[in-house]
Design an enzyme around this catalytic site. Sequence first.
Site, PDB file in Angstrom:
ATOM      1  N   HIS A 134      13.501 -21.973  11.775  1.00 39.04           N
ATOM      2  CA  HIS A 134      14.920 -22.310  11.578  1.00 39.04           C
ATOM      3  C   HIS A 134      15.443 -23.146  12.744  1.00 39.04           C
ATOM      4  O   HIS A 134      16.166 -24.118  12.547  1.00 39.04           O
ATOM      5  CB  HIS A 134      15.772 -21.037  11.521  1.00 39.04           C
ATOM      6  CG  HIS A 134      15.553 -20.151  10.328  1.00 39.04           C
ATOM      7  ND1 HIS A 134      15.355 -18.797  10.442  1.00 39.04           N
ATOM      8  CD2 HIS A 134      15.518 -20.424   9.001  1.00 39.04           C
ATOM      9  CE1 HIS A 134      15.224 -18.271   9.235  1.00 39.04           C
ATOM     10  NE2 HIS A 134      15.304 -19.233   8.344  1.00 39.04           N
ATOM     11  N   ARG A 186       8.895 -25.097   3.287  1.00 37.88           N
ATOM     12  CA  ARG A 186       7.608 -24.809   3.917  1.00 37.88           C
ATOM     13  C   ARG A 186       6.438 -25.012   2.974  1.00 37.88           C
ATOM     14  O   ARG A 186       5.296 -25.161   3.406  1.00 37.88           O
ATOM     15  CB  ARG A 186       7.592 -23.351   4.424  1.00 37.88           C
ATOM     16  CG  ARG A 186       8.590 -23.061   5.518  1.00 37.88           C
ATOM     17  CD  ARG A 186       8.809 -21.597   5.678  1.00 37.88           C
ATOM     18  NE  ARG A 186       9.324 -21.032   4.427  1.00 37.88           N
ATOM     19  CZ  ARG A 186       9.668 -19.767   4.254  1.00 37.88           C
ATOM     20  NH1 ARG A 186       9.529 -18.911   5.229  1.00 37.88           N
ATOM     21  NH2 ARG A 186      10.132 -19.364   3.087  1.00 37.88           N
ATOM     22  N   LYS A 204      23.797  -6.682  -0.171  1.00 35.37           N
ATOM     23  CA  LYS A 204      22.509  -6.408   0.483  1.00 35.37           C
ATOM     24  C   LYS A 204      22.746  -5.997   1.922  1.00 35.37           C
ATOM     25  O   LYS A 204      23.487  -6.691   2.643  1.00 35.37           O
ATOM     26  CB  LYS A 204      21.656  -7.682   0.470  1.00 35.37           C
ATOM     27  CG  LYS A 204      20.363  -7.532  -0.328  1.00 35.37           C
ATOM     28  CD  LYS A 204      19.702  -8.847  -0.557  1.00 35.37           C
ATOM     29  CE  LYS A 204      18.810  -9.299   0.575  1.00 35.37           C
ATOM     30  NZ  LYS A 204      18.172 -10.592   0.269  1.00 35.37           N
ATOM     31  N   SER A 243      11.465 -14.961   7.812  1.00 36.66           N
ATOM     32  CA  SER A 243      12.248 -13.848   8.364  1.00 36.66           C
ATOM     33  C   SER A 243      11.703 -12.522   7.844  1.00 36.66           C
ATOM     34  O   SER A 243      11.719 -11.514   8.557  1.00 36.66           O
ATOM     35  CB  SER A 243      13.726 -13.992   7.984  1.00 36.66           C
ATOM     36  OG  SER A 243      14.265 -15.134   8.587  1.00 36.66           O
TER      37      SER A 243
END
Length: 165
Positions: free
Chosen positions: A20, A93, A44, A132
């Site tokens: 990031h 990615r 969440k 992450s």
Amino acid sequence: MRTERIAVYPGSFDPVTRGHLDLIRRGARLYDRLVVAVLVNPEKEPFLPEAERVELISREVRGESRVEVRAFRGLVAHLAAEVGAGWLLRGVRSAADLEFELPMAHSNHLLAEPGVETVFLPARPELAFISSRLVREIARSAGDLRPFVTPGVAKALMARVRGKG
Ligand code: PNS
């Protein structure tokens, strides 16, 4: 008429990774202002609370005058309108990432003011394996976080894990 070129880089950043941070630095060179927008998802429970995610990124990008970091709720498209952004920035990615990203980019194109475009930057190959989710998993088991996050972020993660334990 828009004079400043403003982009929003949205994400969960739970936590911010070396991938990031690389994207933020590269994005900052492309625009006059880059707004890093940390999603607050009320449905969440995040690993790191919103304020800490914002704080960790802010600390890492202190030297980047074009970058600002903030939390947001709701739709990225609305945030883009609020800050006057013409671009949304996302890192890619892999092909799997792109599959996830394309419907979002198309939706954002419909939801946002005309003219808002999503721009994809390829993750640098040496950072493209980082996520992450993996970082959280490694942190929970007290693994070596150095290849994945900065020392400051690693420290915050280990403190959180110890706190939760
Ligand atoms: O880092 P992430 O979890 O891949 O980021 C996902 C994020 C925050 C970019 C995405 O979930 C998002 O934009 N959420 C806000 C709601 C929204 O605007 N969704 C896109 C259009 S449906």
